[in-house]
Design a protein around this motif. Structure first.
Motif, PDB file in Angstrom:
ATOM      1  N   VAL A  49      45.672  51.406  32.061  1.00 42.00           N
ATOM      2  CA  VAL A  49      46.030  50.012  31.815  1.00 42.00           C
ATOM      3  C   VAL A  49      45.124  49.496  30.711  1.00 42.00           C
ATOM      4  O   VAL A  49      43.897  49.586  30.811  1.00 42.00           O
ATOM      5  N   GLU A  51      43.823  46.385  28.272  1.00 44.10           N
ATOM      6  CA  GLU A  51      43.679  44.930  28.107  1.00 44.10           C
ATOM      7  C   GLU A  51      43.262  44.720  26.662  1.00 44.10           C
ATOM      8  O   GLU A  51      42.128  45.029  26.292  1.00 44.10           O
ATOM      9  N   GLY A  52      44.199  44.255  25.871  1.00 48.37           N
ATOM     10  CA  GLY A  52      43.919  44.147  24.449  1.00 48.37           C
ATOM     11  C   GLY A  52      43.781  45.538  23.870  1.00 48.37           C
ATOM     12  O   GLY A  52      44.658  46.373  24.012  1.00 48.37           O
ATOM     13  N   SER A  56      41.293  48.659  30.705  1.00 47.21           N
ATOM     14  CA  SER A  56      40.886  47.677  31.703  1.00 47.21           C
ATOM     15  C   SER A  56      39.639  48.177  32.430  1.00 47.21           C
ATOM     16  O   SER A  56      39.573  49.334  32.858  1.00 47.21           O
ATOM     17  N   ARG A  97      45.539  54.493  22.075  1.00 50.60           N
ATOM     18  CA  ARG A  97      46.053  53.312  22.775  1.00 50.60           C
ATOM     19  C   ARG A  97      47.577  53.317  22.857  1.00 50.60           C
ATOM     20  O   ARG A  97      48.158  52.625  23.671  1.00 50.60           O
TER      21      ARG A  97
END
Length: 155
Positions: A49, A51-52, A56, A97
């Protein structure tokens, strides 16, 4: 007629440890995973996951704890989520990513492992990365050990 993804979801919903003598075994705690690994490298498959631009923190900590559980039993365990988080910490421009780049990056790590362990981390049963790892392992005869005994709501 169902496809492989539907079959996986059905297995996860209905599985109990005694249901599996084959390549996918449910209900495998860390101590048992250590015994079953036979000294081979274990790939720890957990959800990714972002985040940005970063992994995370909660997800990274869950993955690190899972790998550490195996390490505590003297198993060489590798978590691509932990490695990826560390790499992105120092270079947020890495292409890992992106889903396709992530898949290409983890493939040699996963392919080197003698077993895959899926800890009962949040979202494991619905995660496309975990599903890809399990699907690859099943098609290559690599044992898969799933910590959860069965799918629980929100699993």
């Amino acid at each position: 007629m169902t496809g492989p993804r539907e079959d996986w979801e059905a297995l996860v919903r209905a599985a109990r440890p005694q249901d599996w003598a084959g390549p996918i075994t449910f209900g495998v705690a860390p101590v048992e995973a250590a015994k079953r690994s036979g000294g081979r490298l274990v790939y720890v498959s957990t959800p990714l996951v972002l985040e940005g631009w970063q992994v995370s923190e909660t997800v990274m900590i869950d993955a690190a704890r899972a790998a550490a559980e195996l390490a505590r039993f003297r198993v060489a365990a590798v978590s691509p989520v932990v490695l990826g988080a560390a790499y992105l910490d120092v270079d947020m421009h890495l292409t890992i990513r992106e889903p396709k780049s992530w898949a290409r990056w983890v493939a040699p790590i996963r392919n080197a492992a003698g077993a895959i362990w899926v800890p009962a981390s949040r979202g494991w049963s619905r995660c496309p990365q975990v599903w890809a790892d399990v699907q690859w392992a099943a098609s290559h005869g690599v044992p898969v050990m799933v910590e959860a005994q069965e799918m629980r709501h929100g699993g």
